[in-house]
Each structure stands twice: as C-alpha cells, then as structure tokens.
Design an enzyme around this catalytic site. Sequence first.
Site, PDB file in Angstrom:
ATOM      1  N   GLU A 184     -66.180  -3.696  23.273  1.00 54.30           N
ATOM      2  CA  GLU A 184     -64.967  -4.399  23.684  1.00 54.30           C
ATOM      3  C   GLU A 184     -63.901  -3.455  24.226  1.00 54.30           C
ATOM      4  OE1 GLU A 184     -63.870  -6.934  20.469  1.00 54.30           O
ATOM      5  OE2 GLU A 184     -65.640  -8.185  20.713  1.00 54.30           O
ATOM      6  N   GLU A 227     -72.954  -9.962  19.463  1.00 49.07           N
ATOM      7  CA  GLU A 227     -72.324 -10.434  18.225  1.00 49.07           C
ATOM      8  C   GLU A 227     -72.263 -11.951  18.256  1.00 49.07           C
ATOM      9  OE1 GLU A 227     -68.426  -8.973  17.469  1.00 49.07           O
ATOM     10  OE2 GLU A 227     -69.006  -6.866  17.382  1.00 49.07           O
TER      11      GLU A 227
END
Length: 688
Positions: free
Chosen positions: A491, A590
């Site tokens: 991220e 995820e």
Amino acid sequence: MSGPNRTYSFGEGDDGLAHPSSRTHAMHSQYDDVSPISDGARMNPMNGQGMDHGLASVLEDGRQGWGRSPEPSPSLLTGSSATPGMDNLGPGAVGGGISGIALSVANSHDRLSGVEALMGTDGQEANIPAERGLSTTGSDNPYVPEPPEYRYSYGSNIALGAAAAPAGQLTPGQSVSHLSSTNPSQRNLYDIPYQDVGGLNAGPYQRHSAYSSNDLPVDINPDEIVDDGDDGFVPAPNSGSGARKSQAIPAAAGGAAAGGVLGNLGGLFGGKSAADTSYGPVPGAGLEAGEKGRWVKPKPGGGNKKRGWIVGAILAFIIIGAIVGGAVGGTIGHRGNEEPSSASSASSSSTQTATEDTSVNGDLDKNSAEIKALMNNKNLHKVFPGIDYTPWGVQYPLCLKYPPSQNNVTRDMAVLTQLTNNVRLYGTDCNQTEMVLHAIDKLEIKDMKIWLGVWIDSNETTSRRQIDQLYKIIDDAKDISIFNGAIVGNEALYRAGSDKTSAQTTLINYMQEVKDHFKKKNIDLPVATSDLGDNWDATLVQAADVVMANVHPFFGGIPVDQAAAWTWRFWQDHNVALTKGTNKKQIISEVGWPSGGGNDCGQGANCPNDTAGAVAGVDELNKFMEDWVCQALDNGTDYFWFEAFDEPWKIVYNTGKENWEDKWGLMDSARNLKPGLKIPDCGGKTAT
C-alpha cells in the site's frame, strides 16, 4: 492490510479499459453445483429497495471456470452510489510491518483521496460516477449471493496488513525462547483487551492466561528505545468530522511512534502535503502520509493552529507510550503458553522471555510434545491458498531490546501449516524471515512456500535497510525454491496521498532494483508490490510480475451475505481486467473479516443501527468463509487470508464503536480457534 479504510475506485484511470457495460459476456456452464440464492427479490439493506438475484455465472473475458450460466439477472444498482473511503499505513511505519490492525485505526488521517475524482465527469445517472461499471449484473459472478450495488470500497485498516505494526530491523543473534510477564515484550499495553474496559466491548471470546491477570502493564520509556531516525510520526490535528465521529492514529504511524520520533508525515517518498483527490465524498485534510483513515471534514476557519500543534504534541506523547507498550507486547508469551483448542500443549505453563523459552523448551521441532499437539488440530483445514503473517515482536527498533521468540514463530508455523502452504510476510526486519525459515526447517515442512516482504517507507533509510536485508536472505538461502517471490511495498501508493505519480516512480525503481539483483544472481523469482485494488494501473502492471490487490468488503460497508460476490467482482473489474493480453498472474493479497467490534457502513458515515452495513462477528465471519473459501478453491481464485491470529496489542487503535482492530484472526493470540468459528473443510479438498 494496513491502515484505516482503504478505498477502491471504479475509475477507468490510465489503463484505458472500456466501461464494463461495453463488454460482451459469454456464459459458460461450469460448476453446476453453484446453486441459486433465494427466489424473488432481496431487500437492499442500504436503501430498502428490492433486488433480484440470479445464479452465479461466468464471463469469457478472462473469467474462465467461474460458475454456471443462468439467465442474467437485473442490475442490483439503484440511483445512489455509496462511497466509503480510506486505508492504511503511514510512512512512519517502519520495516517489516505487522499484519495490520483494521481499518478504523487511521481515522485520524484522510484517505487522501476525495470527491474531486467525481468532478468533471459525466455520470451515467444522478450521483453515479461515469467511470463505474454500473451496468454489470451479478450474473457474471460465481459467488452466491450476488454483489450489491457498486460502491467505493475500503481496504484494510492500518490495523490490517503491514500497517498493523511496523516491523523492525535484523535482531542481533539471540537464543530462541519464550516471553515473560515481567518482560515488557511479553505484555500487551492493556492486560485484558477483550473484557469490557470503558468504551471497549468484549470480543467473542475472553482473554486467557497472561492476558487475564489484573496486573498493570509494564511501563516503557520511549526515550530508552534505540532509534535510527528513520521513522517520522506526528498525529493528525483533530478536525471536525462529518464523516466519522472518532479518529485514530494510524497503525504505521503508531509503530513509528515507538521509536519516539516526531516528524512531519509527508507523502510517501517525499510526497506533498496535499490530500489525494481520487476518491471519497469529502476532501482530505492533507495528511497523505496517514493511514487509511476515513474522510475528515476540516473545521470552518481552520481552527486555532497553535493550539492544534500543542494538542497534537501531547497526543503524540501519549500515543508513543501506548504504541511502545503495545508493540513491545507483540511478543507476548501468551501465544506460547496457551493450549490450542482440541490440542493439548505439553509445555510453556508460564510466560517466558525468548531466552528463557529456549532454556526451558529447547529449540522446538516436530518431535516436541507441544508441537505435536499443535499440529494435530482436527478443527483446522488446509483450504486457504495463502495467509498473511507477521511474527510477534518484530517492530524495529523495539526488537533490538526485546527480541522476538523463535519458538513462538515455530509454534505459529505449526498451526499455519494446517491452514495453508503459502505464507506472506510484510518485511525483513528483526530476523522475522530467518525465524520463519528456521521454523519450517525444524518442523520439516516440505510443501510450505514464502512470499518475501519488503517494507517500503517514505524514509530511504528504512527502505534501504529492508532491501539490503532481502538480498542477504536470498544470498544466504540454502534453497531458493522455498520462495514464491518478493513483494516490494504494501500500500505504498495509498500512503503517497495525492503524490501518487512520483511515489509510483520511486516504487517501480525499487522493484526494478530488486529484479536486477535477482537477475545478476541468476535467481528466477517474480517481483511484485501490493496495494489497494483501485491503485493499480497499466504502468504499475507493466512493472510488476504479479498484480496483488488488497480488497476488504468489510470496510466498504458491504453486508456479509453479499461480501464474497462483491469482492470477486471488484477484483475482476479492477485488477484482473488490467492483465488482459498479458500472462501476468493476479492475487488478492489481503481479504478477511473481523470476528467482533462493531459494524461499518462505508462512506465514512455512522451506521444507523448496529445491524446495518458490514457487521463484525463470528457468525458473519463464518458466513463470509462459507460463501468465499470453498468456491475460491474450486474456481482457482488465488488470495491471502487476513489473518490467522488476533493481535491483542492493536486494541490501542480501537475507537468509539469501532473495536475490531485486534479481532481479524481466525484464532486468538494463544492459537485457540475462536468459539463458534468453523473453518470450512470443502469436502476434504485442500489448497495446493
């Protein structure tokens, strides 16, 4: 996951992909065991309108083998388009990263993306962004039931993913062992995080052993913690929020706080302080380095700047102490001394330090009574293609003073081997990768693979340390075949805020450096990065060998009975589609669901009641797994489940009615399967 709510846009972006409605879908008759959901219309929990559902089916454009071909059902979309909004980790989160807390953690920081993304576009209908694939029906989705209307999605919180607890640097040679209650590294900041304490609601299960005591946590002086100056941290000013009634310091920033360093949180890789304007209903407050926090609307007039800094400094001091205590508690011996459900642990009756653990139990291996018990849990099934994992106590620089326990990692791996053959790590600090490799060797696990993780931070010192350690791990490895690849950054683009362009360039340069090193060493391993599903574009796809997207329906406020379908649909439209015409693999890096702590309605708004939107709970977690796990196994969806174990120290990131940061595990911190939770056995089929 890492950071507060991550958002996912449905924009076309730079990929130049055509609007979903322009694609012609050919249906395939496969997986006839996919049964239709209830006949008739289902009520949309968000607006009360009826929604017709059809059967699961498949699209020809890259979606082979995804279900049967029923008659297309009418669109589930209505005239409104909800837009949640935020996500994870700040640059402060140093190396190695922890699996992540959960989304609300970063509520104090803007999602760094705003409603400006909708400006200057022609919506297909009122309040609906033109770039969204609104005409796609649920009939192209293999999951049951079908997805709800398109809406901006969230990613995991700071709490989730790497943001949870920034991991630290290589730990000096230490003997393996347990963690003691007298050692700060053995304790959580709060001894009883799952019991009612003030505004903190009890979770689905109660604390045990070391966590059930009423002893006060050990005080830790952040000034005593070693620091290399690479982890800047500063809390976000307390802004009035029309979108969120509570705000939290991002997990990554919190981890950095452990180092006791206060600094400006600039955009990733030196990003600007302007808020990202890509998504979200409200402009950000300009803290792009913050975690995936919900949108925060600035106060009119700007407020008192001086007072804000004073309050911020005080808050930072408090958070530093909290994070230091919490992060250090990451290596709690609780995991090592509790007996797993359906398995009797033969040792570790009391918490111990890492060194004491080794002295008492030796270097645990497959023949140790405790390990045999852990590896014989009939309630665990190997149905997950991969699981996100970060060992406890790998926060840098805390691990230099309180080294993580090798035996605890070995215990964890003994459990993980019953759930998956593929583990993803977030960083290289504190010997975490070496400990996992040692555990696999001692347990003589022959089919376990590892995705190496490299934490990329705005501070070059951190990134450099992480990458150099990756090279050492690779160069020292006895067998490279145990590695599936290297994930450079988690991220990173989300944390870059509005300065994604320069951040992407820097990230790609790091990825290319790793590729060049592998090539020089004749190492054939894919190099990738993981980010929010909507942060991927054609340029990043070209640079990465694998497209890895973090997709969290919970933070999108998606009702659990629609979450599996929504997740697959989002991934297909935003990530799989980008790889069309290439041979690149796509992985959901995820995805998961919290077992308790409240509910999330997306859009940064308060839920009207405690049953609206995405509700955290064991029943809901079971439902999501029921709809997702076995079908994903059948149709070959590749993903990493977030996550195996709860991380109690993350309770420090819970806020108001959002108390899910520490409850994303299938098991509690003692490796006990949560009461009432049932992992699907998928008819005996296992992940390979």
